[in-house]
Design a protein around this motif. Structure first.
Motif, PDB file in Angstrom:
ATOM      1  N   ALA A   1      15.881  -0.952  -9.201  1.00  0.00           N
ATOM      2  CA  ALA A   1      14.497  -1.119  -8.751  1.00  0.00           C
ATOM      3  C   ALA A   1      14.304  -0.766  -7.287  1.00  0.00           C
ATOM      4  CB  ALA A   1      14.041  -2.560  -8.992  1.00  0.00           C
ATOM      5  N   GLU A   2      15.405  -0.519  -6.572  1.00  0.00           N
ATOM      6  CA  GLU A   2      15.336  -0.260  -5.138  1.00  0.00           C
ATOM      7  C   GLU A   2      14.845   1.157  -4.863  1.00  0.00           C
ATOM      8  OE1 GLU A   2      15.234  -1.916  -1.931  1.00  0.00           O
ATOM      9  OE2 GLU A   2      17.099  -2.816  -2.643  1.00  0.00           O
TER      10      GLU A   2
ATOM     11  N   ASN B   1      12.376  -2.555 -20.234  1.00  0.00           N
ATOM     12  CA  ASN B   1      12.525  -1.124 -20.486  1.00  0.00           C
ATOM     13  C   ASN B   1      14.003  -0.799 -20.700  1.00  0.00           C
ATOM     14  OD1 ASN B   1      12.966   1.778 -19.749  1.00  0.00           O
ATOM     15  ND2 ASN B   1      10.742   1.737 -19.480  1.00  0.00           N
ATOM     16  N   PRO B   2      14.379  -0.212 -21.840  1.00  0.00           N
ATOM     17  CA  PRO B   2      15.798   0.031 -22.119  1.00  0.00           C
ATOM     18  C   PRO B   2      16.451   0.983 -21.115  1.00  0.00           C
ATOM     19  CG  PRO B   2      14.387   1.079 -23.770  1.00  0.00           C
ATOM     20  CD  PRO B   2      13.516   0.179 -22.969  1.00  0.00           C
ATOM     21  N   VAL B   3      15.696   1.951 -20.597  1.00  0.00           N
ATOM     22  CA  VAL B   3      16.253   2.868 -19.605  1.00  0.00           C
ATOM     23  C   VAL B   3      16.567   2.114 -18.318  1.00  0.00           C
ATOM     24  CG1 VAL B   3      15.772   4.874 -18.154  1.00  0.00           C
ATOM     25  CG2 VAL B   3      15.113   4.893 -20.567  1.00  0.00           C
ATOM     26  N   TYR B   4      15.625   1.305 -17.872  1.00  0.00           N
ATOM     27  CA  TYR B   4      15.838   0.489 -16.671  1.00  0.00           C
ATOM     28  C   TYR B   4      17.028  -0.455 -16.878  1.00  0.00           C
ATOM     29  CZ  TYR B   4      15.064  -3.019 -13.050  1.00  0.00           C
ATOM     30  OH  TYR B   4      15.238  -3.881 -11.996  1.00  0.00           O
ATOM     31  N   GLN B   5      17.088  -1.094 -18.035  1.00  0.00           N
ATOM     32  CA  GLN B   5      18.180  -2.031 -18.315  1.00  0.00           C
ATOM     33  C   GLN B   5      19.538  -1.336 -18.235  1.00  0.00           C
ATOM     34  OE1 GLN B   5      17.156  -3.440 -22.208  1.00  0.00           O
ATOM     35  NE2 GLN B   5      15.675  -4.970 -21.468  1.00  0.00           N
ATOM     36  N   GLN B   6      19.621  -0.127 -18.780  1.00  0.00           N
ATOM     37  CA  GLN B   6      20.880   0.614 -18.791  1.00  0.00           C
ATOM     38  C   GLN B   6      21.330   0.950 -17.371  1.00  0.00           C
ATOM     39  OE1 GLN B   6      20.640   4.314 -20.937  1.00  0.00           O
ATOM     40  NE2 GLN B   6      22.665   4.992 -20.308  1.00  0.00           N
ATOM     41  N   ILE B   7      20.399   1.425 -16.553  1.00  0.00           N
ATOM     42  CA  ILE B   7      20.754   1.808 -15.184  1.00  0.00           C
ATOM     43  C   ILE B   7      21.127   0.582 -14.361  1.00  0.00           C
ATOM     44  CG2 ILE B   7      19.860   2.826 -13.051  1.00  0.00           C
ATOM     45  CD1 ILE B   7      18.186   4.688 -14.779  1.00  0.00           C
ATOM     46  N   GLN B   8      20.360  -0.498 -14.518  1.00  0.00           N
ATOM     47  CA  GLN B   8      20.651  -1.713 -13.764  1.00  0.00           C
ATOM     48  C   GLN B   8      22.008  -2.295 -14.162  1.00  0.00           C
ATOM     49  OE1 GLN B   8      19.414  -2.815 -11.186  1.00  0.00           O
ATOM     50  NE2 GLN B   8      20.261  -4.879 -10.987  1.00  0.00           N
ATOM     51  N   ALA B   9      22.336  -2.250 -15.439  1.00  0.00           N
ATOM     52  CA  ALA B   9      23.635  -2.753 -15.887  1.00  0.00           C
ATOM     53  C   ALA B   9      24.773  -1.964 -15.251  1.00  0.00           C
ATOM     54  CB  ALA B   9      23.714  -2.674 -17.412  1.00  0.00           C
ATOM     55  N   GLY B  10      24.558  -0.653 -15.095  1.00  0.00           N
ATOM     56  CA  GLY B  10      25.574   0.174 -14.455  1.00  0.00           C
ATOM     57  C   GLY B  10      25.795  -0.214 -13.002  1.00  0.00           C
ATOM     58  N   PHE B  11      24.704  -0.508 -12.284  1.00  0.00           N
ATOM     59  CA  PHE B  11      24.843  -0.915 -10.892  1.00  0.00           C
ATOM     60  C   PHE B  11      25.498  -2.287 -10.783  1.00  0.00           C
ATOM     61  CE2 PHE B  11      21.333   2.160  -9.860  1.00  0.00           C
ATOM     62  CZ  PHE B  11      22.113   2.960  -9.040  1.00  0.00           C
TER      63      PHE B  11
ATOM     64  N   PRO C   1       4.026  -0.287 -15.155  1.00  0.00           N
ATOM     65  CA  PRO C   1       3.748  -1.541 -14.429  1.00  0.00           C
ATOM     66  C   PRO C   1       5.046  -2.283 -14.120  1.00  0.00           C
ATOM     67  CG  PRO C   1       2.216  -1.272 -16.250  1.00  0.00           C
ATOM     68  CD  PRO C   1       3.248  -0.191 -16.399  1.00  0.00           C
ATOM     69  N   ARG C   2       5.152  -2.829 -12.904  1.00  0.00           N
ATOM     70  CA  ARG C   2       6.406  -3.447 -12.454  1.00  0.00           C
ATOM     71  C   ARG C   2       6.865  -4.571 -13.372  1.00  0.00           C
ATOM     72  NH1 ARG C   2      10.573  -4.921 -11.770  1.00  0.00           N
ATOM     73  NH2 ARG C   2      11.832  -5.217  -9.891  1.00  0.00           N
ATOM     74  N   ASP C   3       5.941  -5.320 -13.945  1.00  0.00           N
ATOM     75  CA  ASP C   3       6.345  -6.462 -14.761  1.00  0.00           C
ATOM     76  C   ASP C   3       6.891  -6.053 -16.127  1.00  0.00           C
ATOM     77  OD1 ASP C   3       3.999  -5.670 -15.989  1.00  0.00           O
ATOM     78  OD2 ASP C   3       2.926  -7.557 -15.665  1.00  0.00           O
TER      79      ASP C   3
ATOM     80  N   ALA D   1       0.814  -1.216   0.000  1.00  0.00           N
ATOM     81  CA  ALA D   1       0.000   0.000   0.000  1.00  0.00           C
ATOM     82  C   ALA D   1       0.851   1.271   0.000  1.00  0.00           C
ATOM     83  CB  ALA D   1      -0.931   0.004   1.209  1.00  0.00           C
ATOM     84  N   HIS D   2       2.181   1.106   0.026  1.00  0.00           N
ATOM     85  CA  HIS D   2       3.095   2.242   0.040  1.00  0.00           C
ATOM     86  C   HIS D   2       3.857   2.338  -1.276  1.00  0.00           C
ATOM     87  CE1 HIS D   2       3.391   2.232   4.751  1.00  0.00           C
ATOM     88  NE2 HIS D   2       2.229   2.666   4.306  1.00  0.00           N
ATOM     89  N   GLN D   3       4.464   3.465  -1.520  1.00  0.00           N
ATOM     90  CA  GLN D   3       5.344   3.644  -2.674  1.00  0.00           C
ATOM     91  C   GLN D   3       6.515   4.533  -2.286  1.00  0.00           C
ATOM     92  OE1 GLN D   3       3.643   5.969  -5.947  1.00  0.00           O
ATOM     93  NE2 GLN D   3       2.101   6.818  -4.541  1.00  0.00           N
ATOM     94  N   GLY D   4       7.659   4.252  -2.910  1.00  0.00           N
ATOM     95  CA  GLY D   4       8.840   5.076  -2.724  1.00  0.00           C
ATOM     96  C   GLY D   4       9.371   5.474  -4.090  1.00  0.00           C
ATOM     97  N   VAL D   5      10.415   6.266  -4.104  1.00  0.00           N
ATOM     98  CA  VAL D   5      11.033   6.691  -5.366  1.00  0.00           C
ATOM     99  C   VAL D   5      12.108   5.678  -5.735  1.00  0.00           C
ATOM    100  CG1 VAL D   5      12.293   8.497  -6.578  1.00  0.00           C
ATOM    101  CG2 VAL D   5      10.597   9.112  -4.841  1.00  0.00           C
ATOM    102  N   GLU D   6      11.844   4.869  -6.733  1.00  0.00           N
ATOM    103  CA  GLU D   6      12.839   3.899  -7.184  1.00  0.00           C
ATOM    104  C   GLU D   6      13.996   4.628  -7.875  1.00  0.00           C
ATOM    105  OE1 GLU D   6       8.896   1.800  -6.904  1.00  0.00           O
ATOM    106  OE2 GLU D   6       9.575   3.647  -7.899  1.00  0.00           O
ATOM    107  N   MET D   7      15.174   4.054  -7.765  1.00  0.00           N
ATOM    108  CA  MET D   7      16.368   4.697  -8.291  1.00  0.00           C
ATOM    109  C   MET D   7      16.218   5.106  -9.759  1.00  0.00           C
ATOM    110  SD  MET D   7      19.465   5.811  -7.932  1.00  0.00           S
ATOM    111  CE  MET D   7      20.323   5.093  -6.535  1.00  0.00           C
ATOM    112  N   TRP D   8      15.716   4.205 -10.591  1.00  0.00           N
ATOM    113  CA  TRP D   8      15.685   4.508 -12.018  1.00  0.00           C
ATOM    114  C   TRP D   8      14.673   5.599 -12.340  1.00  0.00           C
ATOM    115  CZ3 TRP D   8      12.267   3.000 -16.266  1.00  0.00           C
ATOM    116  CH2 TRP D   8      11.086   2.379 -15.861  1.00  0.00           C
ATOM    117  N   LEU D   9      13.614   5.702 -11.551  1.00  0.00           N
ATOM    118  CA  LEU D   9      12.617   6.741 -11.792  1.00  0.00           C
ATOM    119  C   LEU D   9      13.061   8.085 -11.223  1.00  0.00           C
ATOM    120  CD1 LEU D   9       9.352   4.703 -11.165  1.00  0.00           C
ATOM    121  CD2 LEU D   9      10.381   5.347 -13.350  1.00  0.00           C
TER     122      LEU D   9
END
Length: 380
Positions: A166-167, A137-147, A130-132, A113-121
């Motif tokens: 996603a954290e 998503n190419p932007v998400y993929q790029q940021i996650q690859a960097g981490f 949607p989370r799934d 029932a809560h939401q936070g600011v995910e790193m990529w957003l």
């Protein structure tokens, strides 16, 4: 003949051009950010003692702030419905760094029932998809690859502060769009910028922060926001102006047990970036910064309704995380659902092992400090 190593971060025009090339956008919105950006660039040039690597990293950071600013401006225009999104009774977790703010924030954000600011957003503001769909998503993929690359190259940092695209992360990422963030002085010796920032009203930055929450949460109406940032210590009046019904949670831990940890985090985050921001200089800067922040927060807090604040001891969070989380729900006068309990329990168990398990070694003398000096700085 080789050219001299570049140790300047650049000009405002350089950074604007770089951000525009990266996005194809050129509307940076209002011009309030230009003054702090100019002051910060001059501090980097004349005070920070940056190396070639350091100047490159801070160009990257400031370009990222301007890219995020461009994306927010464009997304507000593309999604005008964001303005109607309510931000009701948000939770703000703050306190000195290394006092459990990250752990508490992530436990609270685990509630469906809560939401936070995910790193990529935070880096690429937009209505939360949607989370799934994120993994495609190419932007998400790029940021996650960097981490993931950072985790391989800097495994020791994992135990200091685990990061993932996603954290949920600190919301200073939104404040940096206004170039009003103590993150800059936490990572470099920039006393002129620090002194300027200490005299400013942060309200415009927090109003922009709120607009970004409305945008990111557009597809999740009704979910309560859970935010976290130690830098809220420096701007309680601005926070309350933008979020008058907020619940502010302050975490506590004896300063003598955490200052060395804070210095170690700053040092590990900036290896080889500066010839100045090392050893005892890190110690002096961090001690002045955070002792001042705690004093300012303690003074400002007296101006508000005590019912809007909740104090959490680090030892209580470590020994009884579920009981600590339950205190937050009680302060909100909101029942804790079975789904929330299950999510908090699962995350707490995960945090005690693997990459998330805390592993951090440090001592005050590494940074030219001792317990008496720290105690004197934090004496109120």
């Amino acid at each position: 003949m080789t050219s001299a190593a570049r140790t300047d971060v650049g000009t405002i025009e350089d950074l604007h051009s770089s951000a525009t090339r990266a996005t194809g956008l050129d509307d940076f919105g209002d011009t309030d950010y230009l003054e702090p950006l100019g002051i910060l660039l001059e501090s980097y040039r004349s005070e920070a003692g940056l190396t070639e690597l350091g100047s490159k990293m801070f160009r990257f950071f400031l370009k990222g702030a301007l890219v995020a600013r461009l994306l927010s401006e464009a997304s507000w225009k593309a999604n005008p419905g964001y303005a109607d999104v309510e931000v009701t009774r948000p939770i703000f977790v703050t306190g000195l760094p290394r006092t459990g703010t990250t752990a508490l924030h992530r436990l609270l954000a685990a509630d469906p029932a809560h939401q936070g600011v995910e790193m990529w957003l935070a880096e690429f503001p937009q209505p939360r998809p949607p989370r799934d769909t994120w993994s495609d998503n190419p932007v998400y993929q790029q940021i996650q690859a960097g981490f993931e690359q950072h985790h391989v190259e800097n495994p020791e940092f994992m135990g200091l502060h685990y990061m993932d695209a996603a954290e949920v992360e600190e919301c200073w990422q939104l404040l940096r769009q206004s170039v009003m963030s103590i993150s800059y002085e936490s990572l470099a010796h920039v006393p002129t910028y620090s002194q300027w920032l200490s005299r400013q009203d942060w309200t415009p930055a927090y109003l922009r922060h709120r607009k970004n929450l409305q945008l990111i949460g557009l597809n999740d109406p009704g979910k309560r926001w859970v935010l976290k940032n130690p830098s809220h210590l420096f701007a309680l009046d601005a926070l309350m102006a933008a979020y008058p019904d907020a619940l502010v949670i302050q975490t506590h831990r004896p300063p003598t047990t955490l200052i060395a940890s804070m210095c170690s985090l700053a040092e590990h985050a900036t290896p080889g970036w500066s010839t100045t921001f090392t050893g005892a200089q890190v110690g002096r800067d961090q001690l002045e910064l955070w002792s001042r922040g705690l004093r300012e927060f303690s003074t400002a807090r007296k101006r508000y309704d005590p019912a809007q604040f909740l104090d959490i001891e680090f030892t209580d969070l470590r020994s009884d995380p579920m009981g600590t989380v339950e205190r937050v729900y009680a302060a909100l006068d909101t029942p804790m659902t079975d789904a929330a309990r299950a999510a908090v329990t699962a995350l707490d168990e995960e945090s005690q092992s693997g990459a998330r398990k805390p592993q951090h070694r440090y001592q005050l003398s590494d940074y030219g400090l001792d317990e008496a000096t720290v105690e004197a700085a934090f004496a109120v």
